[in-house]
Design a protein around this motif. Structure first.
Motif, PDB file in Angstrom:
ATOM      1  N   LEU A  12      -1.269  14.992  -0.980  1.00 53.52           N
ATOM      2  CA  LEU A  12      -2.172  14.296  -0.054  1.00 53.52           C
ATOM      3  C   LEU A  12      -3.554  14.101  -0.683  1.00 53.52           C
ATOM      4  O   LEU A  12      -4.169  13.037  -0.526  1.00 53.52           O
ATOM      5  N   ARG A  13      -4.030  15.085  -1.403  1.00 56.00           N
ATOM      6  CA  ARG A  13      -5.332  14.958  -2.078  1.00 56.00           C
ATOM      7  C   ARG A  13      -5.266  13.928  -3.198  1.00 56.00           C
ATOM      8  O   ARG A  13      -6.217  13.185  -3.427  1.00 56.00           O
ATOM      9  N   ALA A  14      -4.148  13.890  -3.900  1.00 60.82           N
ATOM     10  CA  ALA A  14      -3.980  12.895  -4.973  1.00 60.82           C
ATOM     11  C   ALA A  14      -4.046  11.487  -4.401  1.00 60.82           C
ATOM     12  O   ALA A  14      -4.676  10.598  -4.994  1.00 60.82           O
ATOM     13  N   GLN A  15      -3.424  11.267  -3.254  1.00 64.00           N
ATOM     14  CA  GLN A  15      -3.495   9.937  -2.631  1.00 64.00           C
ATOM     15  C   GLN A  15      -4.907   9.633  -2.139  1.00 64.00           C
ATOM     16  O   GLN A  15      -5.346   8.502  -2.182  1.00 64.00           O
ATOM     17  N   TYR A  16      -5.615  10.660  -1.693  1.00 71.92           N
ATOM     18  CA  TYR A  16      -6.999  10.478  -1.249  1.00 71.92           C
ATOM     19  C   TYR A  16      -7.870   9.991  -2.401  1.00 71.92           C
ATOM     20  O   TYR A  16      -8.709   9.103  -2.232  1.00 71.92           O
ATOM     21  N   ARG A  17      -7.649  10.550  -3.566  1.00 75.38           N
ATOM     22  CA  ARG A  17      -8.453  10.185  -4.742  1.00 75.38           C
ATOM     23  C   ARG A  17      -8.029   8.852  -5.348  1.00 75.38           C
ATOM     24  O   ARG A  17      -8.772   8.264  -6.122  1.00 75.38           O
ATOM     25  N   SER A  18      -6.851   8.389  -5.019  1.00 74.17           N
ATOM     26  CA  SER A  18      -6.299   7.176  -5.621  1.00 74.17           C
ATOM     27  C   SER A  18      -6.854   5.912  -4.976  1.00 74.17           C
ATOM     28  O   SER A  18      -7.083   5.861  -3.771  1.00 74.17           O
ATOM     29  N   ASP A  19      -7.058   4.896  -5.805  1.00 75.39           N
ATOM     30  CA  ASP A  19      -7.493   3.587  -5.308  1.00 75.39           C
ATOM     31  C   ASP A  19      -6.325   2.638  -5.090  1.00 75.39           C
ATOM     32  O   ASP A  19      -6.526   1.479  -4.755  1.00 75.39           O
ATOM     33  N   VAL A  20      -5.129   3.112  -5.314  1.00 73.72           N
ATOM     34  CA  VAL A  20      -3.943   2.276  -5.169  1.00 73.72           C
ATOM     35  C   VAL A  20      -3.743   1.900  -3.710  1.00 73.72           C
ATOM     36  O   VAL A  20      -3.901   2.729  -2.813  1.00 73.72           O
ATOM     37  N   GLY A  21      -3.410   0.648  -3.456  1.00 73.20           N
ATOM     38  CA  GLY A  21      -3.117   0.207  -2.083  1.00 73.20           C
ATOM     39  C   GLY A  21      -1.692   0.572  -1.700  1.00 73.20           C
ATOM     40  O   GLY A  21      -0.897   1.000  -2.533  1.00 73.20           O
ATOM     41  N   GLY A  22      -1.384   0.417  -0.445  1.00 71.61           N
ATOM     42  CA  GLY A  22      -0.023   0.669   0.031  1.00 71.61           C
ATOM     43  C   GLY A  22       0.371   2.136   0.037  1.00 71.61           C
ATOM     44  O   GLY A  22       1.529   2.469  -0.188  1.00 71.61           O
ATOM     45  N   LYS A  23      -0.598   3.010   0.297  1.00 69.09           N
ATOM     46  CA  LYS A  23      -0.287   4.442   0.350  1.00 69.09           C
ATOM     47  C   LYS A  23       0.711   4.705   1.470  1.00 69.09           C
ATOM     48  O   LYS A  23       0.674   4.078   2.516  1.00 69.09           O
ATOM     49  N   ARG A  24       1.591   5.647   1.219  1.00 63.67           N
ATOM     50  CA  ARG A  24       2.613   5.944   2.223  1.00 63.67           C
ATOM     51  C   ARG A  24       2.365   7.308   2.845  1.00 63.67           C
ATOM     52  O   ARG A  24       1.781   8.181   2.210  1.00 63.67           O
ATOM     53  N   PRO A  25       2.791   7.478   4.077  1.00 62.93           N
ATOM     54  CA  PRO A  25       2.654   8.796   4.707  1.00 62.93           C
ATOM     55  C   PRO A  25       3.530   9.822   3.988  1.00 62.93           C
ATOM     56  O   PRO A  25       4.667   9.516   3.625  1.00 62.93           O
ATOM     57  N   LEU A  26       2.997  10.998   3.797  1.00 65.45           N
ATOM     58  CA  LEU A  26       3.738  12.070   3.128  1.00 65.45           C
ATOM     59  C   LEU A  26       4.142  13.172   4.087  1.00 65.45           C
ATOM     60  O   LEU A  26       5.008  13.978   3.764  1.00 65.45           O
ATOM     61  N   VAL A  27       3.497  13.217   5.256  1.00 65.79           N
ATOM     62  CA  VAL A  27       3.724  14.288   6.222  1.00 65.79           C
ATOM     63  C   VAL A  27       3.843  13.712   7.623  1.00 65.79           C
ATOM     64  O   VAL A  27       3.079  12.830   7.998  1.00 65.79           O
ATOM     65  N   LYS A  28       4.802  14.243   8.365  1.00 62.32           N
ATOM     66  CA  LYS A  28       4.927  13.914   9.785  1.00 62.32           C
ATOM     67  C   LYS A  28       4.779  15.220  10.567  1.00 62.32           C
ATOM     68  O   LYS A  28       5.543  16.163  10.364  1.00 62.32           O
ATOM     69  N   LEU A  29       3.769  15.257  11.430  1.00 62.82           N
ATOM     70  CA  LEU A  29       3.560  16.381  12.334  1.00 62.82           C
ATOM     71  C   LEU A  29       3.916  15.923  13.735  1.00 62.82           C
ATOM     72  O   LEU A  29       3.714  14.749  14.069  1.00 62.82           O
ATOM     73  N   PHE A  30       4.414  16.829  14.561  1.00 62.00           N
ATOM     74  CA  PHE A  30       4.802  16.417  15.911  1.00 62.00           C
ATOM     75  C   PHE A  30       4.712  17.570  16.896  1.00 62.00           C
ATOM     76  O   PHE A  30       4.792  18.740  16.528  1.00 62.00           O
ATOM     77  N   ASN A  31       4.540  17.195  18.158  1.00 63.01           N
ATOM     78  CA  ASN A  31       4.563  18.133  19.264  1.00 63.01           C
ATOM     79  C   ASN A  31       6.017  18.191  19.751  1.00 63.01           C
ATOM     80  O   ASN A  31       6.557  17.176  20.183  1.00 63.01           O
ATOM     81  N   PRO A  32       6.679  19.342  19.686  1.00 66.84           N
ATOM     82  CA  PRO A  32       8.082  19.416  20.098  1.00 66.84           C
ATOM     83  C   PRO A  32       8.301  19.223  21.602  1.00 66.84           C
ATOM     84  O   PRO A  32       9.439  19.061  22.039  1.00 66.84           O
ATOM     85  N   LEU A  33       7.222  19.209  22.385  1.00 72.07           N
ATOM     86  CA  LEU A  33       7.356  19.048  23.838  1.00 72.07           C
ATOM     87  C   LEU A  33       6.876  17.690  24.338  1.00 72.07           C
ATOM     88  O   LEU A  33       6.886  17.446  25.540  1.00 72.07           O
ATOM     89  N   SER A  34       6.434  16.814  23.434  1.00 68.52           N
ATOM     90  CA  SER A  34       5.950  15.508  23.872  1.00 68.52           C
ATOM     91  C   SER A  34       6.136  14.496  22.750  1.00 68.52           C
ATOM     92  O   SER A  34       6.702  14.804  21.704  1.00 68.52           O
ATOM     93  N   ALA A  35       5.621  13.311  22.967  1.00 76.35           N
ATOM     94  CA  ALA A  35       5.741  12.246  21.971  1.00 76.35           C
ATOM     95  C   ALA A  35       4.598  12.242  20.962  1.00 76.35           C
ATOM     96  O   ALA A  35       4.562  11.388  20.082  1.00 76.35           O
TER      97      ALA A  35
END
Length: 132
Positions: A12-35
């Motif tokens: 995630l830090r490497a993508q933060y430092r990168s100027d490349v466009g089209g960055k993709r999500p690397l992490v999905k966080l979620f609440n197991p009791l809601s959306a």
């Protein structure tokens, strides 16, 4: 559960430092009791500010910064906490995720649509292989 492993933090830090466009999500966080769902593509140098797509389940997914420490501090009923989807991976850019999520009204619906589109593309490739 540790929401971000050292490897995820580094990516995630490497993508933060990168100027490349089209960055993709690397992490999905979620609440197991809601959306409520967060897709993170970058982690700022402070180790707390995540950039990505946030959907609190009200039909308005938004791109922006959110706090890892605030997400980690959330205490849910039955002793549950926010979790990381251990099986999440995507080749879809964050901006495309945002577009799909806004049209669908949520990250979860966008995920289903993207999966269906991918499955359909695979089915078509299986049925109609490219000429040799």
């Amino acid at each position: 559960m540790m929401l971000l492993t050292p490897e995820l933090r580094a990516a995630l830090r490497a993508q933060y430092r990168s100027d490349v466009g089209g960055k993709r999500p690397l992490v999905k966080l979620f609440n197991p009791l809601s959306a409520a769902t967060w897709l993170a593509s970058e982690l700022a140098e402070d180790g707390n500010a995540l950039f990505g797509l946030a959907d609190l389940g009200f039909g308005c997914p938004e791109l922006g910064w959110f706090s890892l420490s605030e997400i980690e501090a959330l205490r849910l009923p039955f002793g549950l906490r926010i979790e990381r989807d251990l099986h999440f991976s995507t080749n879809v850019s964050l901006s495309d995720w945002a577009g799909w999520a806004r049209k669908a009204g949520s990250i979860l619906w966008a995920e289903a649509l993207l999966r269906r589109a991918s499955d359909t593309a695979c089915d078509l490739t299986d049925r109609f292989p490219p000429p040799e």
